[in-house]
Design a protein around this motif. Structure first.
Motif, PDB file in Angstrom:
ATOM      1  N   GLY A 120      35.202  73.377  53.654  1.00 41.27           N
ATOM      2  CA  GLY A 120      36.271  73.407  52.662  1.00 41.27           C
ATOM      3  C   GLY A 120      36.207  72.179  51.777  1.00 41.27           C
ATOM      4  O   GLY A 120      35.861  71.091  52.252  1.00 41.27           O
ATOM      5  N   HIS A 121      36.508  72.362  50.489  1.00 46.66           N
ATOM      6  CA  HIS A 121      36.427  71.236  49.563  1.00 46.66           C
ATOM      7  C   HIS A 121      37.314  71.520  48.358  1.00 46.66           C
ATOM      8  O   HIS A 121      37.148  72.545  47.703  1.00 46.66           O
ATOM      9  CB  HIS A 121      34.979  71.049  49.111  1.00 46.66           C
ATOM     10  N   VAL A 122      38.254  70.616  48.095  1.00 40.18           N
ATOM     11  CA  VAL A 122      39.176  70.780  46.975  1.00 40.18           C
ATOM     12  C   VAL A 122      39.268  69.464  46.222  1.00 40.18           C
ATOM     13  O   VAL A 122      39.361  68.394  46.822  1.00 40.18           O
ATOM     14  CB  VAL A 122      40.587  71.196  47.475  1.00 40.18           C
ATOM     15  N   PHE A 123      39.253  69.573  44.901  1.00 41.78           N
ATOM     16  CA  PHE A 123      39.467  68.424  44.020  1.00 41.78           C
ATOM     17  C   PHE A 123      40.749  68.656  43.244  1.00 41.78           C
ATOM     18  O   PHE A 123      40.999  69.758  42.759  1.00 41.78           O
ATOM     19  CB  PHE A 123      38.318  68.280  43.014  1.00 41.78           C
ATOM     20  N   LYS A 124      41.556  67.589  43.096  1.00 42.67           N
ATOM     21  CA  LYS A 124      42.765  67.663  42.279  1.00 42.67           C
ATOM     22  C   LYS A 124      42.801  66.477  41.317  1.00 42.67           C
ATOM     23  O   LYS A 124      42.427  65.363  41.669  1.00 42.67           O
ATOM     24  CB  LYS A 124      44.028  67.600  43.155  1.00 42.67           C
ATOM     25  N   HIS A 125      43.284  66.769  40.131  1.00 39.42           N
ATOM     26  CA  HIS A 125      43.494  65.729  39.136  1.00 39.42           C
ATOM     27  C   HIS A 125      44.903  65.902  38.592  1.00 39.42           C
ATOM     28  O   HIS A 125      45.258  66.989  38.090  1.00 39.42           O
ATOM     29  CB  HIS A 125      42.463  65.860  38.004  1.00 39.42           C
TER      30      HIS A 125
END
Length: 136
Positions: A126-131
């Protein structure tokens, strides 16, 4: 009494194995970040689980990874925020949170590394990026 000693020994051995897996999970995460710094997207893709890549095709995921540096510049610093282990019947999940500092901005990252009980390989599942609170 003998049975209790055997049970305690098994718990001790399990604890040692879990500690080794935690170190292995951290190495996977460190390798991914090094690949991001070096922009070695092909190697980075090899760290992911086949099920993850079935949902996020490798070419598209590679574009997402490289898109971070196109948008925010070079990755300059990786700041750990949290780490959590979640042991389950299927295997162990290691969740990590990081703040990625790029030349032109910051991104929050959440990674899950998985080691299945029937697998000899640890992978990113699993891999999530948030900005600014929005998923990239």
């Amino acid at each position: 009494m003998k049975r209790m000693a055997i049970i305690l020994l098994l718990f001790a051995l399990t604890a040692c194995a879990a500690a080794d897996q935690s170190e292995e999970a951290q190495k996977i995460v460190q390798q991914l970040h090094q690949d991001m710094i070096n922009q070695d997207w092909q190697h980075a893709i090899g760290l992911y689980d086949k099920d993850f890549l079935a949902e996020h095709p490798p070419q598209l995921w590679q574009a997402k990874l490289s898109g971070l540096t196109k948008r925010f510049g070079k990755l300059t610093k990786v700041v750990p925020v949290f780490m959590q282990k979640d042991p389950r019947l299927r295997g162990d999940f290691y969740m990590y949170g990081f703040r990625l500092e790029f030349a032109r901005g910051r991104v929050e990252e959440t990674l899950t590394v998985f080691k299945g009980v029937r697998s000899d390989r640890m992978v990113i599942s699993g891999h999530v990026f948030k900005h600014k609170g929005k998923i990239l």
